[in-house]
Design an enzyme around this catalytic site. Structure first.
Site, short mmCIF file in Angstrom:
data_model
loop_
_atom_site.label_atom_id
_atom_site.label_comp_id
_atom_site.label_asym_id
_atom_site.label_seq_id
_atom_site.Cartn_x
_atom_site.Cartn_y
_atom_site.Cartn_z
CB VAL A 107 -0.99 -0.01 1.19
CG1 VAL A 107 -0.29 0.18 2.52
CG2 VAL A 107 -2.09 1.04 0.98
CD GLU A 164 -8.55 -5.68 6.13
OE1 GLU A 164 -7.86 -6.36 6.93
OE2 GLU A 164 -8.58 -5.91 4.91
N GLY A 306 -5.72 -6.96 1.02
CA GLY A 306 -6.19 -6.10 2.10
C GLY A 306 -5.33 -4.86 2.19
CD GLU A 307 -0.77 -4.21 2.42
OE1 GLU A 307 0.04 -3.73 1.60
OE2 GLU A 307 -0.46 -5.05 3.28
N GLY A 308 -5.90 -1.87 2.34
CA GLY A 308 -6.30 -0.71 1.54
C GLY A 308 -5.72 -0.70 0.14
#
Length: 351
Positions: A107, A164, A306-308
């Site tokens: 990210v 998240e 994930g992780e945006g």
């Protein structure tokens, strides 16, 4: 533990959901009118044109602008990991947070590419939520306070991307989805970070037992969040709600962020109208959940990190859509009549 029927913490959240308003119709009309004069055939930019309208309408201003895009990543730990539902130990959550903060995660590189701000929020990583197969994940006061924390975390953004990090949280997303939309636990679980078939069976069993344990309380979406949810999900729910109240359009990342957002949809079916699904992840149930929420993903790249990361990728397209709308020449400014332009275009295409 307090109950929702007692009023108190959750009443404030309900009042805020009841207070949400729609988009700015005048800003949308101005966007449509300007788009009609740009040097292109009508509709030629497809969903990019719709994105410009979406940004203007939900920012409640014209022209639309994206000057402070923020990717907000919320990290939490979960007691349900004790049920053998995760491929990695819980310590990885904090290790990945450190990686975000050090600039080494995926990210970080996407944010750098598209000039996006990145904020990372740790939510009591040393104190995992309670195991949802044994107890409610959170009490009402803690859940409401965590939602309020998420609401404050987005201050200053004019485009919000929510993401998240949390080992075990795809099990939590599955439990929320099953609690809200029914079906079988197996419909909602997936490999997450890479569990094998035995791990997948343990995830489905954990979801089944959790929903059965809390079934009497699951008619209330906020009770779903506190009983089978988690801190990072509560924070994301709060952030999405605050964005609506503050006229900030939202890009929702993957399965877990979508499950957090689903709480608001279950409370009011227009509560996510200011949101777009950034992408559909490779986690199998994500597509089904998006269909329940009536959200059409922007991207389908097979991502499941994930992780945006998916939201950050989509933000690049949204920024491009706004820049196209604002900076393209109009027929008038280019000194070309619409009919002449389209005629020239037809000649170019047909040779």
């Amino acid at each position: 533990m307090t109950n929702a029927s007692n009023g108190l913490p959750f009443d404030d959240i309900r009042n805020l959901v009841n207070a949400i308003e729609g988009p700015d119709a005048e800003a949308i009309a101005k966007t449509k009118a300007h788009d009609a004069g740009l040097t292109k055939p009508p509709g030629a930019l497809g969903r990019l044109e719709q994105m410009a309208e979406w940004v203007a309408g939900w920012q409640h201003r014209y022209p639309p602008r994206i000057e402070r895009p923020v990717v907000a990543v919320f990290a939490g730990n979960h007691g349900v990991v004790a049920q053998g539902v995760a491929a990695y130990p819980q310590a990885v959550t904090a290790q990945m947070v450190a990686n975000f903060q050090g600039g080494g995660a995926a990210v970080n590189q996407i944010c750098k590419t598209f000039d996006l701000g990145l904020k990372v929020f740790e939510l009591a990583l040393d104190h995992p939520t309670r195991d949802i197969t044994q107890d409610a994940a959170l009490d009402e006061a803690d859940c409401a306070a965590t939602m309020a924390y998420g609401m404050e975390a987005i201050e200053g953004a004019d485009l919000l991307c929510i993401g998240e990090m949390g080992i075990g949280n795809t099990t939590i997303a599955a439990a929320i989805s099953h609690a809200l939309f029914g079906g079988k636990p197996e419909d909602w679980v997936g490999p997450g970070t890479g569990v094998d078939s035995a791990g997948l069976a343990r995830k489905a069993d954990a979801v089944r037992r959790a929903v059965a344990l809390h079934r009497a309380h699951l008619g209330n979406p906020l009770e779903v969040l506190r009983r089978v949810g988690g801190r990072e999900l509560a924070a994301m729910t709060g952030a999405v709600l605050a964005a609506r109240l503050r006229n900030v359009p939202v890009l929702i990342d993957g399965y877990v962020a979508t499950a957090a957002s689903a709480i608001l949809f279950a409370m009011r079916d227009d509560a996510l109208d200011h949101c777009m699904a950034a992408h559909v992840s490779a986690e199998p149930a994500h597509r089904a959940l998006l269909e329940k929420l009536r959200l059409k993903p922007i991207l389908d790249l097979g991502m499941r990190l994930g992780e945006g990361s998916g939201a950050a990728m989509a933000a690049g397209l949204v920024k491009a859509a706004v820049n196209l709308h604002n900076d393209m020449a109009t027929f008038e400014s280019a000194g070309v009549s619409g009919k002449e332009f389209l005629g020239r275009l037809a000649l170019d295409v047909c040779g």
